[in-house]
Design an enzyme around this catalytic site. Structure first.
Site, PDB file in Angstrom:
ATOM      1  N   CYS A  12       3.812  -0.597 -14.539  1.00  0.00           N
ATOM      2  CA  CYS A  12       4.296  -0.683 -15.912  1.00  0.00           C
ATOM      3  C   CYS A  12       5.145   0.553 -16.222  1.00  0.00           C
ATOM      4  O   CYS A  12       4.868   1.640 -15.729  1.00  0.00           O
ATOM      5  CB  CYS A  12       3.197  -0.751 -16.956  1.00  0.00           C
ATOM      6  SG  CYS A  12       2.126  -2.160 -16.793  1.00  0.00           S
ATOM      7  N   ARG A  18       8.596  -0.140 -11.418  1.00  0.00           N
ATOM      8  CA  ARG A  18       7.186   0.080 -11.751  1.00  0.00           C
ATOM      9  C   ARG A  18       6.441  -1.218 -12.059  1.00  0.00           C
ATOM     10  O   ARG A  18       5.223  -1.227 -12.215  1.00  0.00           O
ATOM     11  CB  ARG A  18       7.069   1.018 -12.955  1.00  0.00           C
ATOM     12  CG  ARG A  18       7.680   2.370 -12.727  1.00  0.00           C
ATOM     13  CD  ARG A  18       7.515   3.239 -13.947  1.00  0.00           C
ATOM     14  NE  ARG A  18       6.130   3.529 -14.197  1.00  0.00           N
ATOM     15  CZ  ARG A  18       5.453   4.538 -13.670  1.00  0.00           C
ATOM     16  NH1 ARG A  18       6.062   5.374 -12.874  1.00  0.00           N
ATOM     17  NH2 ARG A  18       4.185   4.721 -13.938  1.00  0.00           N
ATOM     18  N   TRP A  25       3.497  -4.748 -15.208  1.00  0.00           N
ATOM     19  CA  TRP A  25       2.862  -5.219 -13.973  1.00  0.00           C
ATOM     20  C   TRP A  25       1.466  -5.619 -14.418  1.00  0.00           C
ATOM     21  O   TRP A  25       0.646  -4.764 -14.787  1.00  0.00           O
ATOM     22  CB  TRP A  25       2.812  -4.098 -12.935  1.00  0.00           C
ATOM     23  CG  TRP A  25       2.339  -4.543 -11.590  1.00  0.00           C
ATOM     24  CD1 TRP A  25       3.089  -5.076 -10.592  1.00  0.00           C
ATOM     25  CD2 TRP A  25       0.999  -4.495 -11.085  1.00  0.00           C
ATOM     26  NE1 TRP A  25       2.306  -5.362  -9.494  1.00  0.00           N
ATOM     27  CE2 TRP A  25       1.014  -5.010  -9.774  1.00  0.00           C
ATOM     28  CE3 TRP A  25      -0.224  -4.064 -11.610  1.00  0.00           C
ATOM     29  CZ2 TRP A  25      -0.122  -5.106  -8.981  1.00  0.00           C
ATOM     30  CZ3 TRP A  25      -1.370  -4.168 -10.823  1.00  0.00           C
ATOM     31  CH2 TRP A  25      -1.298  -4.689  -9.527  1.00  0.00           C
ATOM     32  N   ASN A  35       0.875   1.727 -20.558  1.00  0.00           N
ATOM     33  CA  ASN A  35       0.813   1.700 -19.086  1.00  0.00           C
ATOM     34  C   ASN A  35      -0.555   2.263 -18.704  1.00  0.00           C
ATOM     35  O   ASN A  35      -0.845   3.412 -18.993  1.00  0.00           O
ATOM     36  CB  ASN A  35       1.950   2.579 -18.553  1.00  0.00           C
ATOM     37  CG  ASN A  35       1.796   2.967 -17.088  1.00  0.00           C
ATOM     38  OD1 ASN A  35       2.299   3.989 -16.662  1.00  0.00           O
ATOM     39  ND2 ASN A  35       1.110   2.177 -16.323  1.00  0.00           N
ATOM     40  N   GLY A  36      -1.394   1.420 -18.127  1.00  0.00           N
ATOM     41  CA  GLY A  36      -2.736   1.876 -17.751  1.00  0.00           C
ATOM     42  C   GLY A  36      -3.742   0.757 -17.960  1.00  0.00           C
ATOM     43  O   GLY A  36      -3.363  -0.412 -18.090  1.00  0.00           O
ATOM     44  N   GLU A  55       3.300   0.739  10.182  1.00  0.00           N
ATOM     45  CA  GLU A  55       4.338   0.855   9.156  1.00  0.00           C
ATOM     46  C   GLU A  55       5.380  -0.266   9.297  1.00  0.00           C
ATOM     47  O   GLU A  55       5.815  -0.848   8.297  1.00  0.00           O
ATOM     48  CB  GLU A  55       4.989   2.245   9.252  1.00  0.00           C
ATOM     49  CG  GLU A  55       6.135   2.504   8.284  1.00  0.00           C
ATOM     50  CD  GLU A  55       5.764   2.388   6.813  1.00  0.00           C
ATOM     51  OE1 GLU A  55       4.579   2.245   6.476  1.00  0.00           O
ATOM     52  OE2 GLU A  55       6.706   2.403   5.993  1.00  0.00           O
ATOM     53  N   LYS A  71       6.158  -2.921   6.323  1.00  0.00           N
ATOM     54  CA  LYS A  71       7.494  -3.154   5.761  1.00  0.00           C
ATOM     55  C   LYS A  71       7.826  -4.640   5.815  1.00  0.00           C
ATOM     56  O   LYS A  71       8.337  -5.209   4.855  1.00  0.00           O
ATOM     57  CB  LYS A  71       8.578  -2.374   6.530  1.00  0.00           C
ATOM     58  CG  LYS A  71       8.629  -0.879   6.336  1.00  0.00           C
ATOM     59  CD  LYS A  71       9.135  -0.429   4.989  1.00  0.00           C
ATOM     60  CE  LYS A  71       8.009  -0.278   4.007  1.00  0.00           C
ATOM     61  NZ  LYS A  71       7.290   0.958   3.949  1.00  0.00           N
ATOM     62  N   GLU A  94       5.710  -6.694   3.279  1.00  0.00           N
ATOM     63  CA  GLU A  94       6.074  -6.431   1.888  1.00  0.00           C
ATOM     64  C   GLU A  94       7.318  -7.163   1.439  1.00  0.00           C
ATOM     65  O   GLU A  94       7.356  -7.697   0.336  1.00  0.00           O
ATOM     66  CB  GLU A  94       6.392  -4.944   1.721  1.00  0.00           C
ATOM     67  CG  GLU A  94       5.244  -4.057   1.477  1.00  0.00           C
ATOM     68  CD  GLU A  94       5.734  -2.636   1.273  1.00  0.00           C
ATOM     69  OE1 GLU A  94       5.487  -2.099   0.201  1.00  0.00           O
ATOM     70  OE2 GLU A  94       6.376  -2.085   2.192  1.00  0.00           O
ATOM     71  N   HIS A  96      -8.155  -6.884  23.707  1.00  0.00           N
ATOM     72  CA  HIS A  96      -9.485  -6.985  23.087  1.00  0.00           C
ATOM     73  C   HIS A  96      -9.523  -8.065  22.003  1.00  0.00           C
ATOM     74  O   HIS A  96     -10.424  -8.054  21.166  1.00  0.00           O
ATOM     75  CB  HIS A  96      -9.899  -5.628  22.526  1.00  0.00           C
ATOM     76  CG  HIS A  96      -9.996  -4.577  23.586  1.00  0.00           C
ATOM     77  ND1 HIS A  96     -10.947  -4.600  24.576  1.00  0.00           N
ATOM     78  CD2 HIS A  96      -9.210  -3.495  23.854  1.00  0.00           C
ATOM     79  CE1 HIS A  96     -10.792  -3.567  25.385  1.00  0.00           C
ATOM     80  NE2 HIS A  96      -9.724  -2.887  24.965  1.00  0.00           N
ATOM     81  N   LYS A 112       6.067  -0.135  -7.540  1.00  0.00           N
ATOM     82  CA  LYS A 112       6.222   1.055  -6.702  1.00  0.00           C
ATOM     83  C   LYS A 112       5.123   2.080  -6.926  1.00  0.00           C
ATOM     84  O   LYS A 112       4.615   2.667  -5.987  1.00  0.00           O
ATOM     85  CB  LYS A 112       7.582   1.694  -6.965  1.00  0.00           C
ATOM     86  CG  LYS A 112       7.818   2.876  -6.052  1.00  0.00           C
ATOM     87  CD  LYS A 112       9.209   2.899  -5.525  1.00  0.00           C
ATOM     88  CE  LYS A 112       9.385   3.929  -4.448  1.00  0.00           C
ATOM     89  NZ  LYS A 112       9.052   3.436  -3.117  1.00  0.00           N
TER      90      LYS A 112
HETATM   91  C1  F6R Z   1       4.952   0.650   1.028  1.00  0.00           C
HETATM   92  C2  F6R Z   1       4.708   1.270  -0.246  1.00  0.00           C
HETATM   93  C3  F6R Z   1       3.298   1.503  -0.654  1.00  0.00           C
HETATM   94  C4  F6R Z   1       3.141   2.980  -1.034  1.00  0.00           C
HETATM   95  C5  F6R Z   1       1.738   3.255  -1.591  1.00  0.00           C
HETATM   96  C6  F6R Z   1       1.540   4.727  -1.905  1.00  0.00           C
HETATM   97  O1  F6R Z   1       6.307   0.429   1.238  1.00  0.00           O
HETATM   98  O2  F6R Z   1       5.617   1.600  -0.944  1.00  0.00           O
HETATM   99  O3  F6R Z   1       2.406   1.147   0.343  1.00  0.00           O
HETATM  100  O4  F6R Z   1       3.385   3.747   0.104  1.00  0.00           O
HETATM  101  O5  F6R Z   1       1.543   2.499  -2.744  1.00  0.00           O
HETATM  102  O6  F6R Z   1       2.472   5.173  -2.831  1.00  0.00           O
HETATM  103  P1  F6R Z   1       2.682   6.714  -3.088  1.00  0.00           P
HETATM  104  O7  F6R Z   1       3.283   7.306  -1.861  1.00  0.00           O
HETATM  105  O8  F6R Z   1       3.594   6.799  -4.269  1.00  0.00           O
HETATM  106  O9  F6R Z   1       1.332   7.304  -3.366  1.00  0.00           O
END
Ligand code: F6R
Length: 629
Positions: free
Chosen positions: A2, A27, A74, A100-101, A501, A505, A508, A524, A624
């Site tokens: 948010c 956000r 969000w 936001n919260g 990772e 990616k 996501e 395994h 994000k």
């Molecule tokens: C993956 C991604 C999330 C963040 C995670 C932590 O692409 O963006 O997995 O890495 O939410 O976010 P931060 O680094 O802001 O604590």
């Protein structure tokens, strides 16, 4: 999670609020809304959907006025509907609130309000309960005298709204960054924060509130980062900050490091691609001024630790979430190898609830791009409570984690807008390598080894440039596998976390099934998944475990699984007859190889997502900055 924006000034509020919301859309993007005060009327426009839908609504039915509040959501409590979009109102409809919260005790507060005769709730949200609570208290506080100088909308009314907000927040259990306006109190906004970020923008004849400076940097670079439990009131000319308890404190005005230009997409079709391509510079910035050639080590003044303290470290704990956790996993391998210090890595969300046995001389690093992730913040606070020295590795300057840590290292990667983290990951890897180098040089690393590492670090930006040139090759690989229903990722040692990772990616932004595993785990169980239509991606640079990776590649090949290999050095020659596609990155020392091997995986996820027509910068269900648990 948010985003909120508030504006009070002499310009029309709607375009400023909309522009701010667009910058905060990373956000959350389930629904959006504004409340703009026009005379004594609240003009509300809100709807489910993205900011573009809200902008359309406002263009069809303009909202006029020079102060107001806005929100991009969000969803946490309540479905994604027009009714549940913010702003929400008190029972009189005069007080509007964006939030936001999470108000954890909203059910209890709602029952109390209902018992008090307040039943007129329009939504399922926790936020509306807070709006009603503020309104309920506002009604009960002494109204201003209609005859004296403090007519409604005057000084007394402002104090009354501030006091009602303060009293309501004292009853709240949970987190909030809020902005509140009252239709009868012109040019006046109240804001407060606890656990969700909020920044005050100080302009000329105008002031702003926002969840993040990127929303307001086009208007002012002078900001005050609010602390938890701060309550701020602002009009066009002035602002006043006190605590929820009513006490005052120091609130210096800071200059924002970046400009509005830095948060533009430029000629790139997506922020994610822009941020992938920025990595030669962001990696350079992460090490700028932090390497010393005389002593062949790293200088990290932000750790605020003297040589004796650095030498005394007996254990390191690295915590984070998502991509930041994957960086931590690389950190585990490299700090152990370079500095011979035991390292534990944990999901911040698990670590904070675990009962880990206490150890002496332990450093805890909280790794977070945003510096606001609720789980990571929770882990940091728990570490502090246990008396550990707790350090932050953050990108967002003055974020909560950065401020609550005992010290730390900033990434200096610039704003990361794409929801999928890319450049922040490689910056985290660089910083962890610098920490490994510094601690290693206090222990077993020789000058020659330190120099070799510095040389390798310095070569990286150009090597990343070279890796970025693989983009066209990777685009054709993405096209070739566009029908695939998923992908498997494998790697060993430093590159096992890169398998994680790469898979994250891909999941996501393409929504395809993907899993990352240590290569040797194949036999395994995972090998049961191998089949001709499921590509396996092996991250197998020409390093100490290359030949072991080759064994596992053979096992997949024997079962007709298509193989994409990310390799370096002599790897390509050896994999020629095994892999269907070979992607060659430049050669570096083993502990730095993840900085290069991750680039093709970022590009693969990107190109595949584009080929599948996905919304790369705003993937479904994600946000994000995850400020809820
Ligand atoms: C993956 C991604 C999330 C963040 C995670 C932590 O692409 O963006 O997995 O890495 O939410 O976010 P931060 O680094 O802001 O604590």
């Amino acid at each position: 999670m948010c985003g909120i924006v508030g504006y009070v000034g002499r310009s029309q509020a709607a375009p400023i609020l909309l522009d701010g919301l667009r910058r905060l859309e990373y956000r959350g993007y389930d629904s959006a809304g504004v409340a703009i005060i026009n005379g004594d009327q609240v003009e509300t426009r809100k709807c489910a959907g993205r900011i573009a839908s809200l902008a359309k609504l406002i263009s069809q039915k303009p909202a006029t006025g020079s102060y107001g509040i806005s929100h991009t959501r969000w969803a946490t409590h309540g479905k994604v509907t027009d009714e549940n979009a913010h702003p929400h109102f008190d029972a009189t409809g005069k007080i509007a609130l964006v939030h936001n919260g999470v108000i954890e005790n909203y059910q209890t507060l709602k029952e109390q309000l209902i018992q008090d005769g307040d039943t007129n709730f329009q939504s399922d949200t926790d936020t509306e309960v807070l709006a009603h609570l503020i309104g309920n208290i506002y009604q009960k506080l002494n109204p201003p005298s209609p005859k004296g100088s403090d007519v409604a909308g005057g000084k007394d009314s402002k104090a009354r709204l501030v006091n009602a907000t303060r009293a309501a927040l004292k009853q709240v259990i949970g987190t909030y960054g809020i902005a509140v306006v009252h239709a009868d109190i012109p040019d006046f906004i109240v804001g407060a924060r606890r656990g969700s970020p909020l920044v005050l923008g100080v302009g000329k004849d105008e002031n702003f509130l926002a969840s993040d400076v990127s929303a307001i940097v086009a208007h002012t670079r002078d900001v005050v980062y609010l602390n938890d439990f701060d309550l701020v009131s602002l009009d066009r000319e002035n602002f006043e900050i006190s605590s929820i308890e009513g006490t005052s404190g120091e609130h210096p005005v800071s200059k924002v490091e970046f400009t509005a230009e830095d948060i533009k997409k430029g000629d790139y079709p997506h922020y994610m691609l822009k941020e992938i391509c920025e990595q030669p510079d962001t990696v350079r910035d992460a090490m700028r001024g932090r390497l010393t050639y005389e002593e062949c080590t790293a200088k990290l003044g932000g750790l605020d630790m003297n040589p004796a303290e650095l030498r005394d470290i007996a254990r390191i704990v690295l915590i984070g979430c998502g991509t930041a956790l994957h960086a931590a996993r690389v950190g585990e391998y490299l700090i152990e190898q370079l500095a011979n210090i035991p390292v534990d890595v944990d999901f911040a969300s698990e670590y904070r609830h675990r009962n880990t046995p206490p150890t002496e001389h332990t450093l805890v690093f909280a790794i977070s791009q945003s510096g606001e992730t609720a789980d990571t913040l929770g882990g940091l606070r728990e570490s502090k409570r246990k008396g550990y020295r707790t350090l932050g590795i953050c990108n967002n300057v003055a974020s909560t984690i950065a401020r609550e840590s005992d010290g730390g290292v900033y990434m200096h990667a610039g704003p990361e807008i794409g929801v999928a983290a890319t450049k922040s990951f490689t910056s985290q890897l660089i910083i962890l390598n610098l920490i490994g180098l510094l601690l290693g040089r206090m222990r077993q690393l020789s000058t020659a080894q330190g120099k070799r590492m510095i040389d390798a670090l310095e070569a990286l930006p150009n090597q990343i440039e070279a890796a970025l040139k693989l983009s066209d090759q990777i685009k054709s690989i993405a096209k070739k596998y566009v029908e695939a229903t998923g992908m498997l990722f494998f790697g060993r040692q430093f590159n096992y976390p890169i398998a994680l990772e790469g898979a994250l990616k891909l999941k996501e932004i393409t929504y395809l099934f993907a899993e990352g595993h240590p290569s040797a785990e194949l036999k395994h169980g995972i090998i049961a998944l191998v089949r001709p239509d499921l590509p396996s991606i092996f991250i197998a640079p020409d390093d100490a475990v290359f030949s072991k990776n080759v064994n596992n590649i053979e096992q997949v090949k024997a079962r007709k699984g298509p193989i994409i290999a990310v390799t370096s050095g002599n790897g390509a020659k050896q994999l020629k007859n095994l892999a269907a596609d070979i992607v060659e990155v430049p050669t570096t020392i083993d502990c730095l190889s993840p900085v290069l091997t991750v680039i093709p995986l970022q590009l693969l996820a990107y190109h595949l997502a584009v080929a599948l027509g996905r919304d790369v910068d705003k993937p479904r269900n994600l946000a994000k900055s995850v400020t809820v648990e």
